[in-house]
Design a protein around this motif. Structure first.
Motif, PDB file in Angstrom:
ATOM      1  N   ASP A 129       0.792  -1.232   0.000  1.00  0.00           N
ATOM      2  CA  ASP A 129       0.000   0.000   0.000  1.00  0.00           C
ATOM      3  C   ASP A 129       0.824   1.281   0.000  1.00  0.00           C
ATOM      4  N   LYS A 130       2.139   1.180  -0.018  1.00  0.00           N
ATOM      5  CA  LYS A 130       2.973   2.364   0.143  1.00  0.00           C
ATOM      6  C   LYS A 130       2.760   3.409  -0.951  1.00  0.00           C
ATOM      7  N   LEU A 131       2.464   2.989  -2.164  1.00  0.00           N
ATOM      8  CA  LEU A 131       2.360   3.923  -3.280  1.00  0.00           C
ATOM      9  C   LEU A 131       0.918   4.156  -3.723  1.00  0.00           C
ATOM     10  N   THR A 132      -0.033   3.810  -2.858  1.00  0.00           N
ATOM     11  CA  THR A 132      -1.445   3.878  -3.274  1.00  0.00           C
ATOM     12  C   THR A 132      -2.242   4.991  -2.606  1.00  0.00           C
ATOM     13  N   SER A 133      -1.624   5.794  -1.736  1.00  0.00           N
ATOM     14  CA  SER A 133      -2.369   6.862  -1.071  1.00  0.00           C
ATOM     15  C   SER A 133      -2.746   7.944  -2.070  1.00  0.00           C
ATOM     16  N   ARG A 134      -3.610   8.856  -1.667  1.00  0.00           N
ATOM     17  CA  ARG A 134      -4.092   9.885  -2.592  1.00  0.00           C
ATOM     18  C   ARG A 134      -3.002  10.874  -2.993  1.00  0.00           C
ATOM     19  N   ASP A 135      -1.917  10.949  -2.224  1.00  0.00           N
ATOM     20  CA  ASP A 135      -0.820  11.849  -2.564  1.00  0.00           C
ATOM     21  C   ASP A 135       0.194  11.208  -3.507  1.00  0.00           C
ATOM     22  N   GLU A 136       0.064   9.904  -3.735  1.00  0.00           N
ATOM     23  CA  GLU A 136       1.073   9.168  -4.489  1.00  0.00           C
ATOM     24  C   GLU A 136       0.715   9.050  -5.974  1.00  0.00           C
ATOM     25  N   TYR A 137       1.659   8.490  -6.711  1.00  0.00           N
ATOM     26  CA  TYR A 137       1.546   8.407  -8.173  1.00  0.00           C
ATOM     27  C   TYR A 137       0.371   7.556  -8.640  1.00  0.00           C
ATOM     28  N   LEU A 138       0.139   6.441  -7.987  1.00  0.00           N
ATOM     29  CA  LEU A 138      -0.875   5.506  -8.489  1.00  0.00           C
ATOM     30  C   LEU A 138      -2.273   6.094  -8.444  1.00  0.00           C
ATOM     31  N   SER A 139      -2.486   7.116  -7.612  1.00  0.00           N
ATOM     32  CA  SER A 139      -3.806   7.737  -7.554  1.00  0.00           C
ATOM     33  C   SER A 139      -4.162   8.446  -8.858  1.00  0.00           C
ATOM     34  N   GLU A 140      -3.164   8.760  -9.670  1.00  0.00           N
ATOM     35  CA  GLU A 140      -3.393   9.480 -10.929  1.00  0.00           C
ATOM     36  C   GLU A 140      -3.329   8.592 -12.162  1.00  0.00           C
ATOM     37  N   VAL A 141      -2.827   7.370 -12.002  1.00  0.00           N
ATOM     38  CA  VAL A 141      -2.609   6.507 -13.167  1.00  0.00           C
ATOM     39  C   VAL A 141      -3.904   6.240 -13.926  1.00  0.00           C
ATOM     40  N   GLY A 142      -4.974   5.944 -13.214  1.00  0.00           N
ATOM     41  CA  GLY A 142      -6.230   5.593 -13.864  1.00  0.00           C
ATOM     42  C   GLY A 142      -6.836   6.713 -14.687  1.00  0.00           C
ATOM     43  N   GLY A 143      -6.475   7.956 -14.387  1.00  0.00           N
ATOM     44  CA  GLY A 143      -7.042   9.087 -15.103  1.00  0.00           C
ATOM     45  C   GLY A 143      -6.274   9.501 -16.334  1.00  0.00           C
ATOM     46  N   ILE A 144      -5.189   8.806 -16.639  1.00  0.00           N
ATOM     47  CA  ILE A 144      -4.367   9.162 -17.799  1.00  0.00           C
ATOM     48  C   ILE A 144      -4.680   8.210 -18.945  1.00  0.00           C
ATOM     49  N   ASP A 145      -5.443   8.687 -19.894  1.00  0.00           N
ATOM     50  CA  ASP A 145      -5.818   7.894 -21.069  1.00  0.00           C
ATOM     51  C   ASP A 145      -4.983   8.265 -22.291  1.00  0.00           C
ATOM     52  N   THR A 168       0.038  15.388  -4.922  1.00  0.00           N
ATOM     53  CA  THR A 168       1.258  16.002  -4.388  1.00  0.00           C
ATOM     54  C   THR A 168       2.524  15.500  -5.060  1.00  0.00           C
ATOM     55  N   HIS A 169       2.721  14.193  -5.099  1.00  0.00           N
ATOM     56  CA  HIS A 169       3.973  13.677  -5.633  1.00  0.00           C
ATOM     57  C   HIS A 169       4.067  13.811  -7.145  1.00  0.00           C
ATOM     58  N   VAL A 170       2.946  13.701  -7.818  1.00  0.00           N
ATOM     59  CA  VAL A 170       2.962  13.874  -9.274  1.00  0.00           C
ATOM     60  C   VAL A 170       3.325  15.305  -9.610  1.00  0.00           C
ATOM     61  N   SER A 171       2.745  16.261  -8.901  1.00  0.00           N
ATOM     62  CA  SER A 171       3.021  17.673  -9.173  1.00  0.00           C
ATOM     63  C   SER A 171       4.464  18.035  -8.868  1.00  0.00           C
ATOM     64  N   GLY A 172       5.071  17.353  -7.908  1.00  0.00           N
ATOM     65  CA  GLY A 172       6.416  17.701  -7.467  1.00  0.00           C
ATOM     66  C   GLY A 172       7.532  17.130  -8.319  1.00  0.00           C
ATOM     67  N   HIS A 173       7.175  16.389  -9.364  1.00  0.00           N
ATOM     68  CA  HIS A 173       8.191  15.745 -10.207  1.00  0.00           C
ATOM     69  C   HIS A 173       7.867  15.938 -11.677  1.00  0.00           C
ATOM     70  N   PRO A 174       8.864  15.839 -12.522  1.00  0.00           N
ATOM     71  CA  PRO A 174       8.597  15.876 -13.960  1.00  0.00           C
ATOM     72  C   PRO A 174       7.736  14.670 -14.357  1.00  0.00           C
ATOM     73  N   PRO A 175       7.201  14.657 -15.569  1.00  0.00           N
ATOM     74  CA  PRO A 175       6.253  13.599 -15.951  1.00  0.00           C
ATOM     75  C   PRO A 175       6.858  12.209 -16.110  1.00  0.00           C
ATOM     76  N   GLY A 176       8.182  12.103 -16.162  1.00  0.00           N
ATOM     77  CA  GLY A 176       8.781  10.774 -16.272  1.00  0.00           C
ATOM     78  C   GLY A 176       8.412   9.877 -15.118  1.00  0.00           C
ATOM     79  N   ALA A 177       8.179  10.469 -13.943  1.00  0.00           N
ATOM     80  CA  ALA A 177       7.839   9.683 -12.754  1.00  0.00           C
ATOM     81  C   ALA A 177       6.471   9.027 -12.902  1.00  0.00           C
ATOM     82  N   ILE A 178       5.445   9.833 -13.162  1.00  0.00           N
ATOM     83  CA  ILE A 178       4.103   9.259 -13.293  1.00  0.00           C
ATOM     84  C   ILE A 178       4.018   8.368 -14.525  1.00  0.00           C
TER      85      ILE A 178
END
Length: 459
Positions: A129-145, A168-178
């Motif tokens: 569950d470490k990367l599944t919180s609302r501040d983490e990357y996986l919270s945004e994966v489903g919305g990227i089509d 939070t974490h997606v905004s704080g990094h370039p898009p290569g992360a997400i």
């Protein structure tokens, strides 16, 4: 036949006085950071001129990011077993095993150590569950089509307060992360477990990368002295599990390939230089702060006294930059926007007067006491003037965190954020001799186990 002498029994367990002094000074810094944070009302508020803030809201475990709480978990026997084995057998195995099998064992042992530490908090909570919180990357994966549209509009969604602002974490990094996690999802490996495995597998490879780099720049015997410390570094706590573990592995192999490229003039060395450029170029699109990996890269070139790898490495980096730019993301636009987002969050409530040095205390917790114990034997002006590779790598990493600290864009959480630089600080441990090697390995293990069993870290 006579038994082992007292000297034989003590071998590896007797620290040198300069090593103890370095470690004690580092430990004193950590204690001071803890005491100041715990006594915030009596000590900290006067220090910062009455500014209002609360460590309990954002870093009750200051200088680390987490909270106190003694516990054990399914990872406890794994981590303890690995730690004991590395302390007792690590130096001899590293000295005697054939090189390529040793690198495989290095990676596998680091991986088990990292997973074991993560699972101390429980398999689900500490790993899946470490990367599944609302501040983490996986919270945004489903919305990227549409990846192209995402890249073109990425910078517009960085600043907070918008309906579609990034997490939070997606905004704080370039898009290569997400995008890394989007690509993982696209190949059928979605969810927290797969993302966690990616981070710890790639992050654990950083230990191999540092050994490969030292072997290329110095020799294998020196790299063999590094390996037990690279395997058992307390920084594994934050590699398992955070995306910064993935960033660390990618950037570490960028430096390792550059070191390989600097070792010769054949086609394979040019190929290694291109690979270095691709990985270091991609690193900059994973984390804005990894632009500072240019310092270790420069250290490699100076130490090797060769500029041949520079052009193919730059070519590889430009390929990555060109692809992102052509797809619609301009790195500098993102960097400007992320600075605005940074000050919209909890950074505004974290006083630089404390974190300017509290960051360094957190760094000590991550690299362990063996690194400051070894620094006096590695870092000196004469060694820098002689361009000794180990010294240059360590100094480059120290300079990188200094610049990151002074930027005021790293306040707290540096035990995780500075992972890519920490692995190159660990190179200093090659200076720890046979007389004290097991003592300092044990110190690393005890520190890592204590942090993981007495606290709940947020990463």
């Amino acid at each position: 036949m006579s038994g082992p002498t007292a000297t034989d029994r003590r071998r590896g367990w007797v620290p040198r006085v300069p090593e103890l002094i370095g470690a004690l000074l580092a430990a004193a810094l950590v204690v001071a950071a803890v005491v100041v944070a715990r006594r915030k009302n009596a000590v900290v508020t006067p220090l910062i001129g009455g500014m209002g803030f609360d460590f309990d809201d954002f870093a009750s475990l200051a200088p680390l990011f987490g909270r106190w709480g003694a516990h054990v978990g399914p990872g406890t026997p794994i981590a303890v077993t690995v730690g004991v084995l590395v302390v007792l057998a690590g130096p001899s195995v590293a000295a005697r095993m054939s090189w390529r099998p040793l690198l495989l064992v290095t990676w596998a042992t680091t991986l088990v150590w990292t997973v074991g530490l993560a699972a101390v908090d429980g398999w689900q909570k500490g790993f899946v569950d470490k990367l599944t919180s609302r501040d983490e990357y996986l919270s945004e994966v489903g919305g990227i089509d549409d990846i192209g549209a995402t890249l073109r509009g990425f910078s517009d969604r960085i600043v907070d307060g918008q309906a579609d602002s990034w997490a939070t974490h997606v905004s704080g990094h370039p898009p290569g992360a997400i995008l890394t996690f989007v690509w993982l999802d696209r190949i059928g490996l979605g969810g927290g477990a797969a993302a966690a495995w990616l981070c710890v597998i790639v992050g654990s490879l950083a230990a191999v990368a540092t050994a490969v780099a030292v072997a290329a720049l110095v020799d294998r015997d020196t790299a063999r002295r590094l390996i037990p410390f690279a395997v058992i570094a307390p920084s594994a706590i934050w590699i398992g599990v955070s995306a910064d573990g993935f960033f660390t592995g990618v950037s570490a192999w960028g430096i390792a390939f550059l070191a390989i490229a600097a070792a010769g003039r054949r086609l394979r060395h040019d190929v290694a230089a291109i690979a270095a450029g691709l990985l270091l170029g991609f690193s900059v699109y994973l984390n804005y702060g990894l632009a500072l990996m240019g310092l270790p890269a420069l250290a490699v070139l100076i130490a090797s006294r060769r500029v041949r790898p520079l052009l193919p490495a730059i070519g590889g980096a430009l390929v990555v930059a060109g692809l992102f730019t052509a797809s619609g993301f301009w790195w500098f636009d993102g960097y400007v926007a992320v600075q605005e987002r940074y000050w919209q969050g909890i950074a505004s409530a974290r006083p630089f007067q404390y974190w300017s040095w509290g960051n360094i205390a957190a760094l000590v917790c991550a690299v362990g006491l063996a690194v400051p114990a070894a620094l006096s034997r590695v870092v000196s002006l004469p060694r820098v003037r002689r361009a000794e590779p180990v010294t240059l790598l360590v100094v480059a990493a120290l300079l990188a965190v200094t610049f990151a600290d002074l930027s005021r864009l790293s306040k707290a959480e540096t035990e995780r954020i500075w992972l890519p630089f920490q692995v190159w600080m660990t190179v200093a441990t090659v200076a720890i001799g046979e007389r004290s090697v097991r003592f300092w390995l044990a110190a690393q293990v005890v520190l890592a186990l204590a942090i993981n069993h007495l606290t709940y870290t947020n990463w």
